[in-house]
Design a protein around this motif. Sequence first.
Motif, mmCIF file in Angstrom:
data_model
loop_
_atom_site.group_PDB
_atom_site.id
_atom_site.type_symbol
_atom_site.label_atom_id
_atom_site.label_comp_id
_atom_site.label_asym_id
_atom_site.label_seq_id
_atom_site.Cartn_x
_atom_site.Cartn_y
_atom_site.Cartn_z
ATOM 1 N N TYR A 225 -14.370 38.986 8.184
ATOM 2 C CA TYR A 225 -12.945 38.187 8.812
ATOM 3 C C TYR A 225 -12.407 37.245 8.040
ATOM 4 C CZ TYR A 225 -10.246 35.322 12.148
ATOM 5 O OH TYR A 225 -9.325 34.991 12.709
ATOM 6 N N ARG A 226 -11.247 37.533 7.875
ATOM 7 C CA ARG A 226 -10.363 36.561 7.273
ATOM 8 C C ARG A 226 -9.053 36.382 7.804
ATOM 9 N NH1 ARG A 226 -6.348 38.027 3.011
ATOM 10 N NH2 ARG A 226 -6.596 39.976 3.694
ATOM 11 N N TYR A 227 -8.594 34.789 7.915
ATOM 12 C CA TYR A 227 -7.500 34.811 8.807
ATOM 13 C C TYR A 227 -6.439 35.034 7.896
ATOM 14 C CZ TYR A 227 -3.389 32.435 11.022
ATOM 15 O OH TYR A 227 -2.179 32.464 11.726
ATOM 16 N N VAL A 228 -5.174 35.548 8.233
ATOM 17 C CA VAL A 228 -3.889 35.686 7.505
ATOM 18 C C VAL A 228 -2.938 35.265 8.578
ATOM 19 C CG1 VAL A 228 -4.538 37.334 6.040
ATOM 20 C CG2 VAL A 228 -3.714 38.233 7.978
ATOM 21 N N ASN A 229 -1.696 35.016 8.029
ATOM 22 C CA ASN A 229 -0.615 34.593 9.279
ATOM 23 C C ASN A 229 -0.193 35.694 9.870
ATOM 24 O OD1 ASN A 229 1.533 33.410 10.150
ATOM 25 N ND2 ASN A 229 2.453 32.488 8.212
ATOM 26 N N THR A 230 -0.270 35.451 11.098
ATOM 27 C CA THR A 230 0.122 36.618 12.093
ATOM 28 C C THR A 230 1.534 36.862 12.505
ATOM 29 O OG1 THR A 230 -0.771 35.252 13.753
ATOM 30 C CG2 THR A 230 -2.501 37.111 12.907
ATOM 31 N N ASN A 231 2.352 35.750 11.978
ATOM 32 C CA ASN A 231 3.766 35.969 12.228
ATOM 33 C C ASN A 231 4.475 36.799 11.339
ATOM 34 O OD1 ASN A 231 3.929 33.763 14.094
ATOM 35 N ND2 ASN A 231 3.934 31.964 12.353
ATOM 36 N N GLY A 232 5.191 37.844 12.159
ATOM 37 C CA GLY A 232 5.698 39.234 11.244
ATOM 38 C C GLY A 232 4.685 39.888 10.742
ATOM 39 N N TYR A 233 3.507 39.752 10.982
ATOM 40 C CA TYR A 233 2.376 40.601 10.669
ATOM 41 C C TYR A 233 2.424 42.234 10.753
ATOM 42 C CZ TYR A 233 -2.575 42.161 9.487
ATOM 43 O OH TYR A 233 -3.627 42.635 9.052
ATOM 44 N N THR A 234 2.379 42.849 9.612
ATOM 45 C CA THR A 234 2.458 44.218 9.823
ATOM 46 C C THR A 234 1.155 44.990 9.125
ATOM 47 O OG1 THR A 234 3.479 44.667 7.694
ATOM 48 C CG2 THR A 234 4.964 44.486 9.398
ATOM 49 N N LEU A 235 0.705 46.129 9.702
ATOM 50 C CA LEU A 235 -0.427 46.762 9.035
ATOM 51 C C LEU A 235 -0.502 46.823 7.616
ATOM 52 C CD1 LEU A 235 -2.569 48.038 10.786
ATOM 53 C CD2 LEU A 235 -1.553 50.367 10.063
ATOM 54 N N PRO A 236 -1.546 46.428 6.966
ATOM 55 C CA PRO A 236 -1.838 46.429 5.513
ATOM 56 C C PRO A 236 -1.655 47.982 5.108
ATOM 57 C CG PRO A 236 -3.550 44.896 6.615
ATOM 58 C CD PRO A 236 -2.611 45.453 7.611
ATOM 59 N N ARG A 237 -1.137 48.013 3.692
ATOM 60 C CA ARG A 237 -1.110 49.143 3.314
ATOM 61 C C ARG A 237 -2.004 50.468 3.480
ATOM 62 N NH1 ARG A 237 0.106 52.521 -1.559
ATOM 63 N NH2 ARG A 237 -1.880 52.003 -2.343
ATOM 64 N N ASP A 238 -3.591 49.855 3.177
ATOM 65 C CA ASP A 238 -4.385 50.676 3.097
ATOM 66 C C ASP A 238 -4.715 51.329 4.386
ATOM 67 O OD1 ASP A 238 -7.119 51.760 1.591
ATOM 68 O OD2 ASP A 238 -7.871 50.480 3.476
ATOM 69 N N ASP A 239 -4.600 50.365 5.366
ATOM 70 C CA ASP A 239 -4.822 50.876 7.003
ATOM 71 C C ASP A 239 -3.902 51.950 7.247
ATOM 72 O OD1 ASP A 239 -6.902 48.780 7.337
ATOM 73 O OD2 ASP A 239 -5.378 47.520 6.734
ATOM 74 N N ARG A 240 -2.659 51.502 6.667
ATOM 75 C CA ARG A 240 -1.580 52.603 7.206
ATOM 76 C C ARG A 240 -1.699 53.757 6.632
ATOM 77 N NH1 ARG A 240 2.947 53.427 4.157
ATOM 78 N NH2 ARG A 240 2.566 51.597 3.079
#
Length: 252
Positions: A225-240
């Motif tokens: 688990y790692r917090y990243v800013n969730t405002n305007g968050y999009t799916l990271p490239r690898d998961d996409r």
Amino acid sequence: MKVTRKRINKKQSIQLFLPLSSQAYLSQFYRDKNATFSGRILPNLEKELKAMQDFFGLEVTGKLDSNTLETMKLPRCGVTDVARYGHFQGKPKWKQSVVTYRITEYTSQLSKREVDTTITKAFQLYSDVIALDFKQIYNGTADIMILFKAEYHGDFYPFDGPNGVLAHANAPGPEQGGDTHFDDDERWTLRSRDINLLLVAAHEFGHALGLEHSKDPLALMYPTYRYVNTNGYTLPRDDRIGVQALYGKCFL
Ligand code: TQI
Ligand code: ZN
Ligand code: ZN
């Protein structure tokens, strides 16, 4: 015949290295992480070629055509383009175009509305990139049943109090397939402190859609688990790339 070996200076040797042979290019940047070369004398490069063509948005022919060759000659970053995502054994996935979900038990730590919007957002990360829609239902059995509960909650995996396991989800399938449970002993928030529900829900829905953990530290499916800013968050490239490999791309 006399063979002359020219001495090459550093600058020349870099230029000599740059246009890798097509085969070297593919095996360097597109090697399937699961594939081993043992037992394959000549690796079948068609699959790697297709992956490369798809990655660069070229026509996917599986053949070494001129466009593909030109692209290979372009300077590039040395990091492999093979996503480091994983799929479950047998690649289970949803076959229908609309997947339903239902939240049967809410947490008292957030309002119902906050939970609903966060769950919607988490699904949206995926529906933005694949041709799959998610629809919330309020009665009966949904494909993905969601609940917040502490300790024993009806399956063989009781939660463990604060910390430790935060949530779990089943791979796609009938009955309990896709079902997603959140440990209500965690402190769920919509911010950076404690445990951010959007990030964990998005991770669990990755499992519920068929993604296993990824080795890419930037991936949502990376197993820490790692917090990243969730405002305007999009799916990271690898998961996409991982989820599109299962469901195809969304052309809308
Ligand atoms: N829960 C584990 C997880 O979701 C449970 C798990 C392990 C699992 N392997 C699985 C579930 C394979 C489905 C398929 O990964 S967890 C994180 C992260 C957890 C961990 O509580 O440890 C997140 C839940 F990535 F941060 F470590 C959510 Cl985001
Ligand atoms: Zn459970
Ligand atoms: Zn996980």
